[in-house]
Design a protein around this motif. Sequence first.
Motif, PDB file in Angstrom:
ATOM      1  N   SER A  51       0.847  -1.192   0.000  1.00 36.63           N
ATOM      2  CA  SER A  51       0.000   0.000   0.000  1.00 36.63           C
ATOM      3  C   SER A  51       0.883   1.243   0.000  1.00 36.63           C
ATOM      4  N   ASN A  52       0.511   2.213  -0.807  1.00 40.28           N
ATOM      5  CA  ASN A  52       1.264   3.470  -0.858  1.00 40.28           C
ATOM      6  C   ASN A  52       0.402   4.671  -0.482  1.00 40.28           C
ATOM      7  N   ARG A  53      -0.778   4.418   0.062  1.00 37.88           N
ATOM      8  CA  ARG A  53      -1.722   5.497   0.343  1.00 37.88           C
ATOM      9  C   ARG A  53      -1.193   6.507   1.349  1.00 37.88           C
ATOM     10  N   ARG A  54      -0.418   6.031   2.303  1.00 36.48           N
ATOM     11  CA  ARG A  54       0.078   6.922   3.363  1.00 36.48           C
ATOM     12  C   ARG A  54       1.336   7.671   2.946  1.00 36.48           C
ATOM     13  N   TYR A  55       1.852   7.374   1.745  1.00 37.03           N
ATOM     14  CA  TYR A  55       3.135   7.951   1.351  1.00 37.03           C
ATOM     15  C   TYR A  55       3.027   8.590  -0.033  1.00 37.03           C
ATOM     16  N   GLN A  60       9.141   9.599   1.535  1.00 34.70           N
ATOM     17  CA  GLN A  60       8.410   9.072   2.689  1.00 34.70           C
ATOM     18  C   GLN A  60       8.310   7.556   2.622  1.00 34.70           C
ATOM     19  N   ALA A  64      10.000   4.773   5.179  1.00 32.44           N
ATOM     20  CA  ALA A  64       9.133   3.829   5.883  1.00 32.44           C
ATOM     21  C   ALA A  64       9.591   2.395   5.642  1.00 32.44           C
ATOM     22  N   TYR A 129       6.485   0.911  -6.255  1.00 31.52           N
ATOM     23  CA  TYR A 129       5.935   2.219  -5.884  1.00 31.52           C
ATOM     24  C   TYR A 129       6.014   3.175  -7.073  1.00 31.52           C
TER      25      TYR A 129
END
Length: 352
Positions: A51-55, A60, A64, A129
């Motif tokens: 998942s890349n939603r938070r970055y 970032q 992580a 990503y």
Amino acid sequence: MNDRVQWIDVSKGIGIFLVIIGHTMIQGELRGQIYAFHMPLFFFISGYLFSNRRYPQIKQFVLAKARTILIPYISFSIISIVLMKIFQGGVIDFSSLIRSFLLSERNGIYFNQPLWFLTSLFTIEVIFYLLIKYIKKQFYMMLLVTAMSCFSVSVLDAVAGTKILPWSFDQSLYFLFYFAMGYRMKLTASRRANGTIKKSPLFMVSAVLYLLFLMDGKIYAKIFQIAIGETWHLHDYLFLYLNNIVWAMIAIHFIIYVSQFLSLSFLQYLGKNSLILLALHVSLGFNIINRFGASSLQAIFHQPNLLGLIYTILTIILLIPVITLINKYFPCILGRKKERKTDKTSNTKNNG
């Protein structure tokens, strides 16, 4: 993850069990069956969890993943070097050690070979990503992933592993395909109702076919030869590439499908702690057995596969206290923060 997906832990549990037994003295045919899909399974699951939603920014994301992947790589490398000194003694060649650590080549980390998986996974995560960030259409993204994976086999000889690059980059390009397929499965599953994997025709057919092919490998070879080899007349490297991928994907679907029906706490425990088991089963588990009980075990169990199974079970048992110790007191080794008592109290209140 507080809300863990049970089948993922079970699949990882089966996978890490196969990783451990695959590193024992089991016979070549069984090892070949395991090696055909056990690492693709882990990359597939990693893709499912991606998942890349938070970055929103690459920096970032890299930071992580450095915390959750590279910190464990560094931590377990240091631990492995200390263990190597304890069990093997002798003078450590620091130049060779540092070179092995920095290059992190598959089968080239002499102080703990399985750690190559971590740097390879880090590389794949970063590549993927960038792919999904800049290639919006899934079809073109998968086409590029397949081309990169095929390139790794045809040019870099990734399957044979004769040209291992730093951080196992050639291997990363090959395993990128399985990672992307895992991600695609998550996208597909998100559009369906919960629990549809149990009813999925693809997974059911794959499970049946895998069992059939295991009973008689000639059936798979004949079907694949007729369907692919005689129809498309592919170059040898491309034929081998497709052969490996098709077989691995059938096996992966089998493991995931079976995991839907297994709620064994033992397998879930292995899955939740697969990172520690991966990192320490050779450097600690095997070394303890070889130091204190190898001769006795070999005198009792003469069949290599049975002996490998005993090694695997004993290794897991030996590592349970270490797993508890790391999770409770040293989660920093895994790139995690130690849970504070206030957090535990808060979680208890929320759960109540």
